[in-house]
Scaffold this motif. Structure first.
Motif, short mmCIF file in Angstrom:
data_model
loop_
_atom_site.label_atom_id
_atom_site.label_comp_id
_atom_site.label_asym_id
_atom_site.label_seq_id
_atom_site.Cartn_x
_atom_site.Cartn_y
_atom_site.Cartn_z
N TRP A 155 8.78 -13.53 -18.34
CA TRP A 155 7.78 -13.81 -17.32
C TRP A 155 7.58 -12.56 -16.50
N LEU A 156 6.43 -12.43 -15.96
CA LEU A 156 6.04 -11.19 -15.29
C LEU A 156 6.18 -11.34 -13.79
N VAL A 157 6.91 -10.38 -13.22
CA VAL A 157 7.03 -10.34 -11.77
C VAL A 157 6.34 -9.08 -11.31
N ALA A 158 5.30 -9.21 -10.60
CA ALA A 158 4.55 -8.03 -10.12
C ALA A 158 4.76 -7.85 -8.64
N LEU A 159 5.08 -6.63 -8.27
CA LEU A 159 5.25 -6.29 -6.87
C LEU A 159 4.20 -5.22 -6.56
N MET A 160 3.29 -5.50 -5.69
CA MET A 160 2.19 -4.55 -5.48
C MET A 160 2.00 -4.29 -3.99
N GLY A 161 1.49 -3.09 -3.75
CA GLY A 161 1.13 -2.74 -2.38
C GLY A 161 -0.37 -2.95 -2.20
N MET A 162 -0.71 -3.62 -1.16
CA MET A 162 -2.13 -3.91 -0.94
C MET A 162 -2.48 -3.60 0.51
N SER A 163 -3.58 -2.93 0.70
CA SER A 163 -4.02 -2.57 2.03
C SER A 163 -5.27 -3.38 2.37
N LEU A 164 -5.25 -4.05 3.50
CA LEU A 164 -6.38 -4.88 3.93
C LEU A 164 -6.97 -4.30 5.21
N ALA A 165 -8.33 -4.23 5.25
CA ALA A 165 -9.00 -3.76 6.47
C ALA A 165 -9.97 -4.84 6.94
N VAL A 166 -10.00 -5.13 8.22
CA VAL A 166 -10.88 -6.15 8.80
C VAL A 166 -11.86 -5.47 9.76
N TYR A 217 10.58 -2.38 -17.27
CA TYR A 217 9.94 -2.10 -15.98
C TYR A 217 8.64 -1.33 -16.26
N THR A 218 7.59 -1.60 -15.48
CA THR A 218 6.29 -0.94 -15.68
C THR A 218 5.75 -0.44 -14.35
N ASP A 219 5.34 0.83 -14.36
CA ASP A 219 4.66 1.40 -13.20
C ASP A 219 3.16 1.51 -13.54
N THR A 248 -8.91 -2.84 0.13
CA THR A 248 -8.76 -1.48 -0.36
C THR A 248 -8.17 -1.53 -1.76
N PRO A 249 -8.67 -0.79 -2.73
CA PRO A 249 -8.15 -0.82 -4.10
C PRO A 249 -6.65 -0.51 -4.14
N VAL A 250 -5.92 -1.22 -5.06
CA VAL A 250 -4.48 -1.04 -5.20
C VAL A 250 -4.19 0.32 -5.81
N LYS A 251 -3.29 1.05 -5.19
CA LYS A 251 -2.94 2.38 -5.67
C LYS A 251 -1.51 2.40 -6.26
N PHE A 252 -0.58 1.56 -5.74
CA PHE A 252 0.83 1.58 -6.13
C PHE A 252 1.23 0.19 -6.61
N LYS A 253 1.65 0.07 -7.87
CA LYS A 253 1.95 -1.24 -8.43
C LYS A 253 3.05 -1.11 -9.48
N ILE A 254 4.16 -1.89 -9.34
CA ILE A 254 5.23 -1.92 -10.33
C ILE A 254 5.48 -3.37 -10.74
N LYS A 299 3.16 9.81 -0.99
CA LYS A 299 4.40 9.32 -1.58
C LYS A 299 4.57 7.83 -1.31
N GLU A 300 5.14 7.11 -2.29
CA GLU A 300 5.48 5.70 -2.12
C GLU A 300 6.84 5.45 -2.77
N SER A 301 7.50 4.42 -2.24
CA SER A 301 8.82 4.05 -2.80
C SER A 301 8.96 2.53 -2.77
N ARG A 302 9.55 1.97 -3.80
CA ARG A 302 9.81 0.53 -3.86
C ARG A 302 11.26 0.27 -4.29
N LEU A 303 11.87 -0.77 -3.69
CA LEU A 303 13.22 -1.22 -4.04
C LEU A 303 13.17 -2.69 -4.40
N ILE A 304 13.66 -3.03 -5.58
CA ILE A 304 13.79 -4.43 -5.96
C ILE A 304 15.21 -4.66 -6.47
#
Length: 473
Positions: free
Chosen positions: A13-24, A57-59, A36-42, A107-112
């Protein structure tokens, strides 16, 4: 162990962890939600698996100039690949880190964390594998690995199937029977099974049990009396017994057939058990059997009557009566060169008794001293004629090699009915000594025993404690 089935099929099963930026944004007439379009996704193919399995693992990040994965607990510790595959051999909870540098130098960093569950390993034991009709077997589950469910199957047994951890199964038909145990869990999916063919042998003879358990009068052995003649036991069978004296294990040093009666099995206790102790006997069925093939069944803390009687009880043979530094009550001394009542040579000493508060200490401060410790004529002990008795005591000396002469005084003041142990060589450690003797025609021992220490070459001190007399038979 026969492993018939091992299942390791982790549900992908796929677990996706993504960074998303929202502007109002807002205006006078309406509010808009701009994404805002997703730039960093693992992503990880799974975050919970069984040890020995792999995770991919997939980047999927966009515009990546450089990436660096680090894996704790995996078969690889680092990678710069887009989709590295990592296998985990040990169970545990492990961190995974991804550091990314984008084309624009951002730069971006993720910890799971991923959880690696242990692999299920089935194991079990049976308290016996050879038994008679109608006997029961206690099974014990030793399975490891975090299972959710288990299922036992008992060919020829009652019950035939069990879901208990440690079932008790009865067998009522002669034959050889298989036993199997399967354990599994649903997530992450894993299972194991062990099948043991012909594990259980059921014979036509029902289990037998001792009719009597007779403790010898001195506490040195226990006789099991059966209704039928027994086979000669293997020495290792002593380890299948558990004999408790006041809840503490007593050592069974040997097991043997009674040479005079093959229906009797003798367990030797070393050291002997004591009067007043509460005694129980347990037996885990092994190879102990009768000549006709009947097996000895399980004994579970069978109470053994303690028939030990110390004939010196109440006569201060444990040296607890009297004042420290003085002669013990109810005892006398004698010196061949100086007569009776040399009381300063045998005194109560509390510095290092074997048992209780005091032992008696002998002081030999002149080379050639031969002082004797004895009991007065008035302290005669009644005995039965033509009967075997056992005399025992604990002793030690300040130097090794001291000779202690023990004798049993007979029907008159100094008649030696038995020369006892003769010379006993003492050591500097408390040691148990004993000997048996026959009373022949005597019905009392006038002075109980007497003791003489002999050494012509040195001065020394010695200690004696817990003198006892038992009727053996």
């Amino acid at each position: 162990m026969n492993i018939l089935n091992k299942i390791r099929q982790p549900k992908a099963w796929l677990v996706a962890l993504m960074g998303m930026s929202l502007a109002v944004t807002s205006c006078d007439k309406e509010r808009e939600l701009e994404v805002t379009p997703v730039k960093f996704k693992i992503a990880a193919s799974a975050t919970v698996v069984t040890q020995g399995e792999s995770i991919v693992y997939t980047d999927s990040s966009k515009d990546v100039a450089y990436r660096s994965w680090t894996f704790e607990g995996g078969d690889i510790t680092a990678s710069e690949d887009v989709s590295p595959q990592v296998m985990y051999t040990d169970s545990g909870r492990y961190p995974v880190t991804l550091d990314v540098v984008f084309n624009d130098s951002a730069k971006e960093s993720r910890l799971i964390y991923v959880n690696i569950r242990p692999e299920i390993e089935v194991e079990f034991s049976a308290n016996r594998t050879s038994l008679g009709i109608g006997a029961a077997v206690q099974y014990t589950n030793f399975t490891t690995g975090g299972y959710d469910s288990l299922e036992w199957t008992f060919e020829g047994g009652d019950p035939a199937i069990s879901y208990e951890e440690n079932p008790l199964v009865t067998y009522s038909t002669v034959g050889n029977y298989a036993v199997s145990l399967r354990a599994w869990r649903k997530y992450p999916e894993n299972a194991d099974e062990v099948v043991r063919a012909d594990l259980i042998e059921v014979t036509e003879f029902p289990d037998i049990f001792p009719l009597e358990t007779n403790l010898r009068g001195d506490g040195g052995s226990l006789t099991l009396v059966f209704e039928t003649e027994m086979k000669t036991p293997d020495a290792s069978e002593a380890g299948n017994f558990l004999f408790l004296a006041d809840g503490a294990p007593a050592t069974i040093s040997t097991i043997e057939l009674d040479p005079n009666d093959a229906k009797n099995m003798i367990l030797t206790l070393d050291p002997p058990v004591l009067e007043g102790q509460f005694l129980t006997l347990s037996y885990t069925p092994g190879a102990l059997e009768a000549v006709n093939g009947s097996k000895v069944g399980e004994l579970d803390e069978k109470i053994v009557q303690n028939s030990i009687v110390n004939l010196f009880a109440g006569l201060n043979a444990d040296f607890e009566l009297g004042l420290e530094g003085s002669k013990p009550d109810n005892w006398g001394t004698w010196w061949p060169d100086g007569g009776a009542n040399v009381d300063d040579k045998f005194i109560l000493d509390g510095s290092d008794p074997y048992n209780g508060n005091y032992s008696v200490k002998g002081i030999y401060d002149i080379v050639g001293d031969r002082y004797i410790l004895n009991a007065p004529n008035a302290a005669a002990v009644d005995v039965e004629a033509n009967t075997t008795y056992l005399y025992s005591f604990w002793a030690k000396s300040s130097v090794d090699g001291i000779n202690l002469d023990i004798r049993t005084v007979g029907g008159s003041a100094w008649e030696e009915k038995n020369n006892g142990m003769g010379g006993v060589t003492l050591t500097t450690e408390w040691t148990y000594y004993s000997y048996t003797f026959s009373t022949d025609d005597l019905t009392e021992l006038k002075r109980r025993p007497w003791m003489q220490l002999k050494d012509d070459n040195t001065t020394f001190e010695m200690w004696i404690d817990d003198i006892k007399l038992y009727k053996v038979e």
